[in-house]
Design an enzyme around this catalytic site. Structure first.
Site, mmCIF file in Angstrom:
data_model
loop_
_atom_site.group_PDB
_atom_site.id
_atom_site.type_symbol
_atom_site.label_atom_id
_atom_site.label_comp_id
_atom_site.label_asym_id
_atom_site.label_seq_id
_atom_site.Cartn_x
_atom_site.Cartn_y
_atom_site.Cartn_z
ATOM 1 N N CYS A 152 0.854 -1.187 0.000
ATOM 2 C CA CYS A 152 0.000 0.000 0.000
ATOM 3 C C CYS A 152 0.887 1.233 0.000
ATOM 4 O O CYS A 152 1.918 1.268 0.675
ATOM 5 C CB CYS A 152 -0.901 0.017 1.237
ATOM 6 S SG CYS A 152 -2.015 1.447 1.260
ATOM 7 N N CYS A 188 0.403 4.505 6.333
ATOM 8 C CA CYS A 188 -0.061 4.796 7.694
ATOM 9 C C CYS A 188 0.961 4.203 8.662
ATOM 10 O O CYS A 188 1.460 3.097 8.452
ATOM 11 C CB CYS A 188 -1.445 4.209 7.938
ATOM 12 S SG CYS A 188 -2.665 4.856 6.787
ATOM 13 N N SER A 246 -13.494 -0.281 2.840
ATOM 14 C CA SER A 246 -12.842 0.506 3.887
ATOM 15 C C SER A 246 -11.787 1.405 3.244
ATOM 16 O O SER A 246 -10.979 0.952 2.434
ATOM 17 C CB SER A 246 -12.175 -0.451 4.883
ATOM 18 O OG SER A 246 -11.462 0.279 5.858
ATOM 19 N N SER A 298 -11.541 4.719 7.785
ATOM 20 C CA SER A 298 -10.511 4.513 8.800
ATOM 21 C C SER A 298 -10.129 5.876 9.337
ATOM 22 O O SER A 298 -9.313 6.570 8.737
ATOM 23 C CB SER A 298 -9.296 3.825 8.177
ATOM 24 O OG SER A 298 -9.625 2.502 7.831
ATOM 25 N N LEU A 299 -10.730 6.260 10.437
ATOM 26 C CA LEU A 299 -10.513 7.613 10.962
ATOM 27 C C LEU A 299 -9.250 7.663 11.833
ATOM 28 O O LEU A 299 -8.318 8.392 11.562
ATOM 29 C CB LEU A 299 -11.753 8.064 11.741
ATOM 30 C CG LEU A 299 -11.909 9.561 11.907
ATOM 31 C CD1 LEU A 299 -12.093 10.256 10.569
ATOM 32 C CD2 LEU A 299 -13.085 9.875 12.828
ATOM 33 N N ASN A 358 -3.540 -3.797 17.070
ATOM 34 C CA ASN A 358 -2.977 -5.131 16.942
ATOM 35 C C ASN A 358 -1.470 -4.987 16.694
ATOM 36 O O ASN A 358 -1.077 -4.415 15.678
ATOM 37 C CB ASN A 358 -3.678 -5.777 15.736
ATOM 38 C CG ASN A 358 -3.567 -7.265 15.737
ATOM 39 O OD1 ASN A 358 -3.592 -7.904 16.775
ATOM 40 N ND2 ASN A 358 -3.453 -7.829 14.548
ATOM 41 N N CYS A 364 -7.178 -9.192 9.818
ATOM 42 C CA CYS A 364 -6.564 -8.651 8.611
ATOM 43 C C CYS A 364 -5.193 -8.073 8.928
ATOM 44 O O CYS A 364 -4.298 -8.123 8.101
ATOM 45 C CB CYS A 364 -7.457 -7.594 7.976
ATOM 46 S SG CYS A 364 -8.987 -8.283 7.374
HETATM 47 N N1 SAH Z 1 -6.611 0.812 3.205
HETATM 48 C C1 SAH Z 1 -7.911 0.652 3.735
HETATM 49 C C2 SAH Z 1 -8.340 -0.784 3.881
HETATM 50 C C3 SAH Z 1 -7.330 -1.748 4.421
HETATM 51 S S1 SAH Z 1 -6.874 -1.530 6.094
HETATM 52 C C4 SAH Z 1 -8.039 1.394 5.050
HETATM 53 O O1 SAH Z 1 -7.048 1.867 5.560
HETATM 54 O O2 SAH Z 1 -9.170 1.522 5.501
HETATM 55 C C5 SAH Z 1 -8.265 -2.221 6.968
HETATM 56 C C6 SAH Z 1 -8.343 -1.748 8.400
HETATM 57 O O3 SAH Z 1 -7.327 -2.348 9.208
HETATM 58 C C7 SAH Z 1 -8.162 -0.238 8.503
HETATM 59 O O4 SAH Z 1 -9.097 0.338 9.364
HETATM 60 C C8 SAH Z 1 -6.773 -0.169 9.064
HETATM 61 O O5 SAH Z 1 -6.549 1.065 9.628
HETATM 62 C C9 SAH Z 1 -6.762 -1.336 10.021
HETATM 63 N N2 SAH Z 1 -5.438 -1.684 10.543
HETATM 64 C C10 SAH Z 1 -4.247 -1.514 9.958
HETATM 65 N N3 SAH Z 1 -3.245 -1.888 10.773
HETATM 66 C C11 SAH Z 1 -3.825 -2.307 11.918
HETATM 67 C C12 SAH Z 1 -3.341 -2.801 13.163
HETATM 68 N N4 SAH Z 1 -2.053 -2.965 13.374
HETATM 69 N N5 SAH Z 1 -4.235 -3.121 14.147
HETATM 70 C C13 SAH Z 1 -5.548 -2.982 13.932
HETATM 71 N N6 SAH Z 1 -6.074 -2.530 12.786
HETATM 72 C C14 SAH Z 1 -5.227 -2.183 11.791
HETATM 73 FE FE1 SF4 Z 2 -2.761 1.451 3.429
HETATM 74 FE FE2 SF4 Z 2 -5.029 1.145 4.863
HETATM 75 FE FE3 SF4 Z 2 -2.642 0.303 5.820
HETATM 76 FE FE4 SF4 Z 2 -3.116 2.909 5.627
HETATM 77 S S1 SF4 Z 2 -4.224 1.425 6.943
HETATM 78 S S2 SF4 Z 2 -1.212 1.867 5.005
HETATM 79 S S3 SF4 Z 2 -4.332 3.010 3.756
HETATM 80 S S4 SF4 Z 2 -3.723 -0.496 4.043
#
Ligand code: SAH
Ligand code: SF4
Length: 370
Positions: free
Chosen positions: A124, A128, A213, A236-237, A312, A355
């Site tokens: 990606c 983030c 999402s 994803s806020l 997580n 996920c």
């Molecule tokens: N890119 C999109 C969809 C994939 S991520 C997005 O960001 O919404 C799907 C969800 O998993 C998002 O809400 C993301 O923020 C969350 N996520 C990513 N890393 C995570 C982690 N370490 N623990 C919990 N949720 C996480």
């Molecule tokens: Fe990409 Fe979603 Fe992960 Fe942010 S949370 S890096 S947009 S997969």
């Protein structure tokens, strides 16, 4: 990076596109519907399995297309709750698809709700700070067939355990685009995939049971609102103010809250259904009661459900999940303000956590593979 496969996969075609290609090759157009039935209703995995097609047509299909563009390398039913499928693509990239079962009280395992979490990109680009997919960087967009086939692999695996297969229905209840990648950054693939899943000739799977999402790509949220596909939207806020969001989500610099919130509102008003706001709770970053109060305002404005997800842990990243007491205090603020809100604790039942693990697992396997 663009990837050009040797031959296209049949899972990327629509009824119209296949009809056109059949007619151009001097076959009858009505065969397209029969072929789609073999793919999506009877779910065969070979040309020879398509027994009502003439031999020359099967030979043409074999010369023109491949069936599955993704091959399972590991199929792991780790426990009763999640099943992870590691798939290899033609260019050897790895992606994972996860099936999560959420058994309901008083209902047998067979009847529990099943959600499939799919990937839409390899890696990606959005970076983030808390996310394993972001850490890995971006390799490429998936093609439609690579996304559709993730669902068909799961469907075929589940068929053996469910009565629904006989009724030619998908053997799961929900699809979430919460795996690897940003769905709205692979927009055309997302929309084509949803149309194929949704079509009567396809998987016949209701768009209302599909959740997209996004980390907050405002222009594409507006575009999706007008696209005519009635998917659910989750934002994803992860931060209720620009200051907090800026720290952990680079996308916020491009689409800050004053741009994102009106776009989300437009989507909500167009579809008239509740949005979901995802909020990962990260200790010392976004778990203060002030953040909870700001989140309350946004949730009210957007008429949104809030899904709090304890962070997580990702190896190599410094973030931690807050204590249960702190999580409870955060959620209390939301509940007292009458915000519809859930917090997930059990790992296996947690789609987002599963996920998150999915990405980690993928990276681990990749590292082992080289
Ligand atoms: N890119 C999109 C969809 C994939 S991520 C997005 O960001 O919404 C799907 C969800 O998993 C998002 O809400 C993301 O923020 C969350 N996520 C990513 N890393 C995570 C982690 N370490 N623990 C919990 N949720 C996480
Ligand atoms: Fe990409 Fe979603 Fe992960 Fe942010 S949370 S890096 S947009 S997969």
């Amino acid at each position: 990076m663009r990837f050009s496969p040797q031959k296209p996969s049949l899972f990327g075609e629509t009824l119209d596109s296949l009809t056109g290609q059949l007619e151009a090759a001097d076959f009858k157009g009505f065969r397209a519907k029969q072929i789609m039935d073999w793919l999506y209703k009877k779910r065969v995995d070979s040309w020879d399995g398509m027994t009502n097609l003439p031999k020359d047509l099967r030979a043409w299909l074999d010369a023109s297309f491949i069936l599955y563009p993704t091959a399972p390398v590991i199929d792991k039913r780790s426990d009763d709750v999640t099943q992870k499928l590691l798939l290899e693509l033609e260019d050897k990239s790895l992606i994972e698809t996860v099936l999560i079962r959420a058994p309901q009280k008083g209902v047998g395992q067979e009847d529990s709700r099943k959600t499939v979490c799919v990937s839409i990109q390899v890696g990606c680009a959005y970076g983030c700070k808390f996310c394993a997919s972001g850490l890995a960087g971006f390799r490429r967009n998936l093609m439609t067939a690579e996304v559709v086939s993730q669902l068909m692999h799961i469907c075929r695996r589940e068929d053996a355990h469910t009565e629904r297969a006989r009724a030619e229905l998908a053997s799961f209840d929900n699809i979430v685009f919460m795996g690897m990648g940003e769905p709205l950054a692979n927009y055309d693939t997302l929309v084509r995939t949803v149309r194929i899943l949704n079509a009567e000739w396809g998987l016949n799977f209701g768009a209302r049971r599909i959740t997209v999402s996004t980390s907050g790509l405002a222009p594409q949220i507006l575009q999706l609102a007008e696209e005519g596909v009635a998917v659910r939207l989750a934002i994803s806020l992860h931060g209720a103010t620009n200051a907090v969001r800026d720290q952990i989500m680079p996308v916020n610099k491009r689409y800050p809250l004053e741009t994102l919130i009106p776009a989300a509102k437009a989507f909500q008003q167009r579809h008239g259904r509740m949005l979901t706001l995802e909020f990962i709770l990260i200790e010392g970053v976004n778990d203060s009661l002030d953040q909870a109060r700001e989140l309350t305002k946004i949730a009210h404005e957007l008429h949104a459900h809030v899904n709090c997800i304890p962070y997580n842990t990702v190896a190599g990243l410094p973030w931690k999940r807050p204590s249960i007491r702190r999580q409870d205090a955060f959620v209390d603020v939301l509940r007292k303000a009458k915000v519809s809100c859930t917090i997930r604790r059990e790992k296996g039942h947690d789609i987002e956590a599963a996920c998150g693990q999915l990405r980690l697992k993928t990276e681990e396997n990749r590292a082992k593979a080289v």
